[in-house]
Design an enzyme around this catalytic site. Structure first.
Site, PDB file in Angstrom:
ATOM      1  N   GLY A   1       3.109  -3.971   8.529  1.00 12.76           N
ATOM      2  CA  GLY A   1       3.190  -5.370   8.093  1.00 12.76           C
ATOM      3  C   GLY A   1       2.016  -6.195   8.593  1.00 12.76           C
TER       4      GLY A   1
ATOM      5  N   ASN B   1       7.332 -23.515   9.361  1.00 14.06           N
ATOM      6  CA  ASN B   1       5.943 -23.162   9.052  1.00 14.06           C
ATOM      7  C   ASN B   1       5.609 -23.162   7.572  1.00 14.06           C
ATOM      8  OD1 ASN B   1       6.785 -20.750  11.435  1.00 14.06           O
ATOM      9  ND2 ASN B   1       5.533 -22.510  11.947  1.00 14.06           N
TER      10      ASN B   1
ATOM     11  N   ASP C   1       0.886  -1.177   0.000  1.00 12.24           N
ATOM     12  CA  ASP C   1       0.000   0.000   0.000  1.00 12.24           C
ATOM     13  C   ASP C   1       0.925   1.229   0.000  1.00 12.24           C
ATOM     14  OD1 ASP C   1       0.930   0.262   2.592  1.00 12.24           O
ATOM     15  OD2 ASP C   1      -1.051   0.340   3.534  1.00 12.24           O
TER      16      ASP C   1
ATOM     17  N   ARG D   1       8.209 -33.772  10.682  1.00 12.46           N
ATOM     18  CA  ARG D   1       7.214 -33.491  11.728  1.00 12.46           C
ATOM     19  C   ARG D   1       6.564 -32.118  11.528  1.00 12.46           C
ATOM     20  NH1 ARG D   1      12.170 -32.399  13.792  1.00 12.46           N
ATOM     21  NH2 ARG D   1      12.436 -30.585  15.147  1.00 12.46           N
TER      22      ARG D   1
ATOM     23  N   GLY E   1      -1.567  -5.486   8.913  1.00  8.14           N
ATOM     24  CA  GLY E   1      -2.825  -5.562   8.161  1.00  8.14           C
ATOM     25  C   GLY E   1      -2.688  -6.459   6.948  1.00  8.14           C
TER      26      GLY E   1
ATOM     27  N   CYS F   1       3.351  -2.904   4.144  1.00  5.40           N
ATOM     28  CA  CYS F   1       2.473  -1.804   4.532  1.00  5.40           C
ATOM     29  C   CYS F   1       3.207  -1.067   5.662  1.00  5.40           C
ATOM     30  CB  CYS F   1       1.076  -2.300   4.930  1.00  5.40           C
ATOM     31  SG  CYS F   1       0.999  -3.391   6.355  1.00  5.40           S
ATOM     32  N   GLY F   2       2.504  -0.218   6.387  1.00  5.37           N
ATOM     33  CA  GLY F   2       3.189   0.537   7.426  1.00  5.37           C
ATOM     34  C   GLY F   2       3.739  -0.375   8.516  1.00  5.37           C
TER      35      GLY F   2
END
Ligand code: RB5
Length: 144
Positions: free
Chosen positions: A71, A102, A11, A135, A73, A68-69
């Protein structure tokens, strides 16, 4: 190794950092596709997050980077899209682990939180780190 197809979006809050990161990625032989915003004018971040996340989930890109500003949102919005695991990382350890454990496929950064040099390190480590599977695959499957 196959070349990663990367999408990048921001943005207005992340626009300047995005432009700098595009330059950095090109200098490091990454191909990245800018999904907007294209002029730094005020834009609602969920629209950019959804656009990028949908293209990643459809397989057009392997990974996405959103700015973004804060991170935050961008991560919240991107995580609404199926198969997206978006993480906000402002340090290199989190960047590495978000891939290794992850299998995060979207990285979000806050351009008002960290400077460009740390952002470059975070992006490079995040792009270069591999998912360990095993795992961790079971745990990621449990999320999904
Ligand atoms: C825009 O002012 C700001 O809210 C946005 O860039 C982002 O930080 C939202 O999470």
């Amino acid at each position: 190794m196959t070349k990663l197809r990367i999408a990048i979006g921001s943005d207005h809050g992340g626009y300047e950092m995005k432009q700098n990161l595009i330059k950095f990625l090109k200098e490091n032989n990454y191909e990245c596709n800018d999904v907007g915003n294209y002029n730094g004018e005020a834009v609602d971040y969920p629209l950019i997050a959804q656009k990028l996340a949908k293209e990643v989930t459809l397989g057009k890109f392997d990974r996405g980077i959103l700015l973004c500003g804060s991170g935050l949102g961008m991560a919240i919005a991107a995580n609404k899209i199926k198969n997206i695991k978006a993480v906000t990382c402002h340090d290199t350890y989190s960047a590495k682990m978000s891939r290794a454990h992850n299998n995060a496929n979207v990285l979000t950064l806050g351009a008002r939180v960290i400077g460009i040099e740390l952002a470059k390190d975070v992006v490079k480590i995040w792009l270069e780190s591999e998912f360990e599977g095993g795992r961790h695959q079971r745990r990621v499957d449990l999320i999904e």
